[in-house]
Structure formats: C-alpha cells, structure tokens
Design a protein around this motif. Structure first.
Motif, PDB file in Angstrom:
ATOM      1  N   ALA A  13     -34.261 -60.134  23.052  1.00 37.46           N
ATOM      2  CA  ALA A  13     -34.718 -60.353  24.435  1.00 37.46           C
ATOM      3  C   ALA A  13     -34.385 -59.174  25.349  1.00 37.46           C
ATOM      4  CB  ALA A  13     -34.116 -61.644  24.974  1.00 37.46           C
ATOM      5  N   ARG A  65     -30.175 -69.295  24.734  1.00 33.33           N
ATOM      6  CA  ARG A  65     -31.284 -70.025  24.111  1.00 33.33           C
ATOM      7  C   ARG A  65     -30.822 -71.440  23.834  1.00 33.33           C
ATOM      8  NH1 ARG A  65     -32.781 -71.329  18.973  1.00 33.33           N
ATOM      9  NH2 ARG A  65     -31.038 -70.180  18.061  1.00 33.33           N
ATOM     10  N   SER A  71     -37.348 -69.421  22.735  1.00 39.00           N
ATOM     11  CA  SER A  71     -37.269 -68.359  23.728  1.00 39.00           C
ATOM     12  C   SER A  71     -35.920 -68.412  24.447  1.00 39.00           C
ATOM     13  CB  SER A  71     -38.414 -68.478  24.740  1.00 39.00           C
ATOM     14  OG  SER A  71     -38.327 -69.704  25.428  1.00 39.00           O
TER      15      SER A  71
END
Length: 103
Positions: A13, A65, A71
């Motif tokens: 991420a 998460r 995601s």
C-alpha cells in the motif's frame, strides 16, 4: 520481542500511504524509505520529508487491514524524527533550571 511478518496488502500500500502523507504536506513528501510490520495486518511506511526545516525527519504513515479484507486503510500520518534529526533540548522544570543569583 516477537517478529511480525509483514502483511502483503499493507506492505504493497505504498501509493495509498504516499497519498495520505501528501494530503498532509503537499509537495513535501520524498522517496519511500521502507516499512515496518507493527502488528498482524498493520504496516507503517516511511517517506523522506522534503521540508528543509525538518532535515533528518521522515513521514510515517500507518495502514491497517481488517481481517479478510482485500484492501488497507490509512490509520495515522505523522512526522517523526530520524537518527539525524535536530531536536530541541530535553525539557527541564523551572525548579531545576533556576540557579543561585537568577532571582
């Protein structure tokens, strides 16, 4: 201290973390410096700061998460001192700063 394996989604991420840091400080977020796995499904990404007033500091963006989620979401964005950062001297209470003759 237990070693935590980095969460693959959190580790990947980087773009999400960079966007969060840039929201706090537009045009002042530099290169990605790496990440730490803090807890299961919690990763903190580090970015250099381009602000000359904060030489040696770095942006830390923590992403998390939820269980079974695909995601990550942003948890926190802070500017932290690195090993080379200039810091203010340690604070002392007035009772320890006063010397004979100061009054």
């Amino acid at each position: 201290m237990d070693v935590v394996e980095p969460d693959a989604v959190g580790a990947a991420a980087v773009d999400l973390a960079r966007a969060a840091a840039e929201e706090e400080a537009p045009d002042l977020v530099g290169e990605h410096l790496g990440f730490d796995a803090d807890e299961p499904r919690v990763v903190t990404h580090y970015f250099a700061t381009l602000d000359p007033a904060y030489a040696g500091w770095r942006w830390a963006v923590t992403v998390a998460r939820a269980s079974r989620s695909k995601s990550a979401t942003v948890d926190d964005v802070v500017l932290l001192p690195g090993a080379e950062a200039v810091l203010a001297p340690e604070w002392l209470p007035w009772s320890e700063r006063l010397r004979p003759g100061d009054l």
